[in-house]
Write a protein that holds these residues in place. Structure first.
Motif, PDB file in Angstrom:
ATOM      1  N   GLY A   1      -2.799  -7.796  -1.294  1.00  0.00           N
ATOM      2  CA  GLY A   1      -2.344  -6.447  -1.587  1.00  0.00           C
ATOM      3  C   GLY A   1      -3.482  -5.608  -2.116  1.00  0.00           C
ATOM      4  O   GLY A   1      -4.545  -6.137  -2.411  1.00  0.00           O
ATOM      5  N   PRO A   2      -3.307  -4.297  -2.228  1.00  0.00           N
ATOM      6  CA  PRO A   2      -2.086  -3.560  -1.908  1.00  0.00           C
ATOM      7  C   PRO A   2      -1.940  -3.315  -0.396  1.00  0.00           C
ATOM      8  O   PRO A   2      -2.775  -3.769   0.374  1.00  0.00           O
ATOM      9  CB  PRO A   2      -2.312  -2.233  -2.651  1.00  0.00           C
ATOM     10  CG  PRO A   2      -3.801  -2.041  -2.652  1.00  0.00           C
ATOM     11  CD  PRO A   2      -4.384  -3.430  -2.753  1.00  0.00           C
ATOM     12  N   ALA A   3      -0.867  -2.609  -0.026  1.00  0.00           N
ATOM     13  CA  ALA A   3      -0.640  -2.268   1.381  1.00  0.00           C
ATOM     14  C   ALA A   3      -1.816  -1.455   1.919  1.00  0.00           C
ATOM     15  O   ALA A   3      -2.487  -0.739   1.173  1.00  0.00           O
ATOM     16  CB  ALA A   3       0.659  -1.465   1.523  1.00  0.00           C
TER      17      ALA A   3
ATOM     18  N   THR B   1       0.775  -3.191   6.366  1.00  0.00           N
ATOM     19  CA  THR B   1       1.191  -1.810   6.118  1.00  0.00           C
ATOM     20  C   THR B   1       2.523  -1.837   5.349  1.00  0.00           C
ATOM     21  O   THR B   1       3.237  -2.852   5.352  1.00  0.00           O
ATOM     22  CB  THR B   1       1.429  -1.053   7.441  1.00  0.00           C
ATOM     23  OG1 THR B   1       2.498  -1.722   8.138  1.00  0.00           O
ATOM     24  CG2 THR B   1       0.184  -1.037   8.320  1.00  0.00           C
ATOM     25  N   ASN B   2       2.860  -0.721   4.737  1.00  0.00           N
ATOM     26  CA  ASN B   2       4.163  -0.641   4.053  1.00  0.00           C
ATOM     27  C   ASN B   2       5.311  -0.893   5.017  1.00  0.00           C
ATOM     28  O   ASN B   2       6.288  -1.574   4.688  1.00  0.00           O
ATOM     29  CB  ASN B   2       4.326   0.741   3.397  1.00  0.00           C
ATOM     30  CG  ASN B   2       3.626   0.786   2.039  1.00  0.00           C
ATOM     31  OD1 ASN B   2       3.725  -0.152   1.251  1.00  0.00           O
ATOM     32  ND2 ASN B   2       2.908   1.870   1.776  1.00  0.00           N
TER      33      ASN B   2
ATOM     34  N   THR C   1       4.096  -8.999  -4.737  1.00  0.00           N
ATOM     35  CA  THR C   1       3.982  -9.617  -6.066  1.00  0.00           C
ATOM     36  C   THR C   1       2.556 -10.096  -6.281  1.00  0.00           C
ATOM     37  O   THR C   1       2.065 -10.968  -5.563  1.00  0.00           O
ATOM     38  CB  THR C   1       4.919 -10.841  -6.151  1.00  0.00           C
ATOM     39  OG1 THR C   1       6.191 -10.471  -5.640  1.00  0.00           O
ATOM     40  CG2 THR C   1       5.050 -11.329  -7.582  1.00  0.00           C
ATOM     41  N   ASN C   2       1.910  -9.513  -7.284  1.00  0.00           N
ATOM     42  CA  ASN C   2       0.534  -9.899  -7.608  1.00  0.00           C
ATOM     43  C   ASN C   2       0.503 -11.307  -8.182  1.00  0.00           C
ATOM     44  O   ASN C   2       1.077 -11.587  -9.224  1.00  0.00           O
ATOM     45  CB  ASN C   2      -0.053  -8.904  -8.615  1.00  0.00           C
ATOM     46  CG  ASN C   2      -1.512  -9.203  -8.960  1.00  0.00           C
ATOM     47  OD1 ASN C   2      -1.963 -10.342  -8.863  1.00  0.00           O
ATOM     48  ND2 ASN C   2      -2.242  -8.171  -9.354  1.00  0.00           N
TER      49      ASN C   2
ATOM     50  N   GLN D   1      -7.633  -5.125  -5.714  1.00  0.00           N
ATOM     51  CA  GLN D   1      -7.182  -6.042  -4.665  1.00  0.00           C
ATOM     52  C   GLN D   1      -6.582  -7.287  -5.324  1.00  0.00           C
ATOM     53  O   GLN D   1      -7.091  -7.767  -6.341  1.00  0.00           O
ATOM     54  CB  GLN D   1      -8.351  -6.466  -3.771  1.00  0.00           C
ATOM     55  CG  GLN D   1      -9.081  -5.303  -3.126  1.00  0.00           C
ATOM     56  CD  GLN D   1      -8.220  -4.560  -2.130  1.00  0.00           C
ATOM     57  OE1 GLN D   1      -7.695  -5.155  -1.199  1.00  0.00           O
ATOM     58  NE2 GLN D   1      -8.057  -3.257  -2.328  1.00  0.00           N
ATOM     59  N   PHE D   2      -5.524  -7.825  -4.713  1.00  0.00           N
ATOM     60  CA  PHE D   2      -4.895  -9.004  -5.307  1.00  0.00           C
ATOM     61  C   PHE D   2      -4.278  -9.900  -4.250  1.00  0.00           C
ATOM     62  O   PHE D   2      -3.832  -9.435  -3.189  1.00  0.00           O
ATOM     63  CB  PHE D   2      -3.835  -8.592  -6.343  1.00  0.00           C
ATOM     64  CG  PHE D   2      -2.785  -7.631  -5.849  1.00  0.00           C
ATOM     65  CD1 PHE D   2      -1.592  -8.104  -5.313  1.00  0.00           C
ATOM     66  CD2 PHE D   2      -2.994  -6.249  -5.918  1.00  0.00           C
ATOM     67  CE1 PHE D   2      -0.617  -7.218  -4.862  1.00  0.00           C
ATOM     68  CE2 PHE D   2      -2.020  -5.354  -5.452  1.00  0.00           C
ATOM     69  CZ  PHE D   2      -0.828  -5.837  -4.921  1.00  0.00           C
ATOM     70  N   ALA D   3      -4.284 -11.203  -4.540  1.00  0.00           N
ATOM     71  CA  ALA D   3      -3.567 -12.171  -3.709  1.00  0.00           C
ATOM     72  C   ALA D   3      -2.102 -12.125  -4.127  1.00  0.00           C
ATOM     73  O   ALA D   3      -1.788 -12.014  -5.308  1.00  0.00           O
ATOM     74  CB  ALA D   3      -4.136 -13.567  -3.909  1.00  0.00           C
TER      75      ALA D   3
END
Lengths: 205, 205
Positions: free
Chosen positions: B78-80, B31-32, B46-47, B56-58
């Motif tokens: 990510g993202p949150a 979560t944020n 950081t993507n 979606q990204f690691a």
């Protein structure tokens, strides 16, 4: 065995035949020569627990496997064998940093990676012997006849009711009078099937 | 997609439809609020690498999971999200000493075990959120129509030609316009199927 059961279910009799599915954690089989180096001249392996296969037993003795990336303790399985053989999962191979450990039948170790073995009395640079055991079913000739299979057959085995049901293909049948009916899978395979506790498999077409 | 292919193989068209099978290593969604605690107020993830699912990204960021028995580093994805969720394999759960981590669909974390999270700027005692992800196929509504399945369907998926072929049952179908066609399995499942590299699955009856 169910070979003489009447077909009360009205289905192919093989569908009601099953067998226990046991998980083999990483372990090592040792030659007498290697037992002497690792545990001392004249050392005899200590039976901690009989295994399902007649005459086979888990030992109190442990060996440390030292790979390029990490190390793991493994139990010794007795009795002594003619070749030292390390049975790993892919997870274990990655932890150790061993590359290209092949999926092989037990005993088929030619050209497989070696590893350093450390015991309380000595060390061995094993030249070869690390395998990931091909999933397999041990059975007697009588079992094989009842299942309609023969030694070296490759079959499919269904694991049901675990919440992670699956059908393992590429399962090799191993037949010998000295075996007892049991399927062996490794820890990765057990996790993938959630095959924890007393789990049974069935050969499926 | 193959939805408009003529049935040149003379078989049910679904038999020639397949999808990439991707392995999800252990990871965490945050979560944020938890990003701020672990990495500092105002920190943005950081993507490092885009994943197959759009958006979606690691991340470069890693979190240490500290369990009763051991600890593991995991990548943040990510993202949150609205809930922090830790996705483990059974192997990971055992390494951490976490018991009773259930096989669940992503997002279904009620009553699951928690764990301690350690980041460079702070720690969190997560009350719940550890799951073993149920194996699943992401697909768009168009894919679902082509495969003849719908959201929440539970299907069987065959993985062939790896030397450890198997049919995964208990595979849940997840349909959304925001998805891309891909099956996700965990590292135990990938190991059990020897599903390394570019592997494809097929829905089977």
């Amino acid at each position: 065995m169910y070979a003489n059961l009447p077909d009360i279910y009205g289905v192919n009799r093989r569908n009601i035949m099953n067998f226990i599915v046991e998980t083999s954690a990483r372990h090592i089989h040792l030659t007498n020569e290697h037992i002497a180096i690792l545990f001392g001249e004249g050392h005899a392996l200590t039976n901690k627990k009989d295994l399902s296969q007649p005459g086979q037993f888990a030992c109190e003795e442990k060996v440390e496997l030292v790979g390029p990336k990490g190390s793991l303790k493994v139990s010794v399985l007795g009795p002594a064998r003619k070749d030292t053989q390390v049975e790993l999962s892919f997870t274990d191979a990655r932890t150790l940093g061993l590359k290209d450990v092949p999926v092989r039948e037990s005993g088929d170790i030619a050209g497989t990676p070696g590893i350093k073995l450390v015991g309380p009395c000595g060390e061995i640079e094993l030249a070869e012997g690390c395998i990931i055991a091909m999933r397999h079913i041990h059975m007697t000739p009588e079992d094989a006849e009842a299942f309609g299979v023969k030694d070296k057959d490759v079959v499919k085995v269904a694991i049901e009711g675990t919440g992670r049901a699956l059908v393992f293909e590429d399962v090799v049948v191993r037949v010998s009078k000295s075996y007892a009916l049991a399927m062996h899978i490794d820890t990765d395979e057990a996790n993938a099937a959630a095959a924890f506790g007393k789990i049974f498999g069935t050969i499926v077409k």
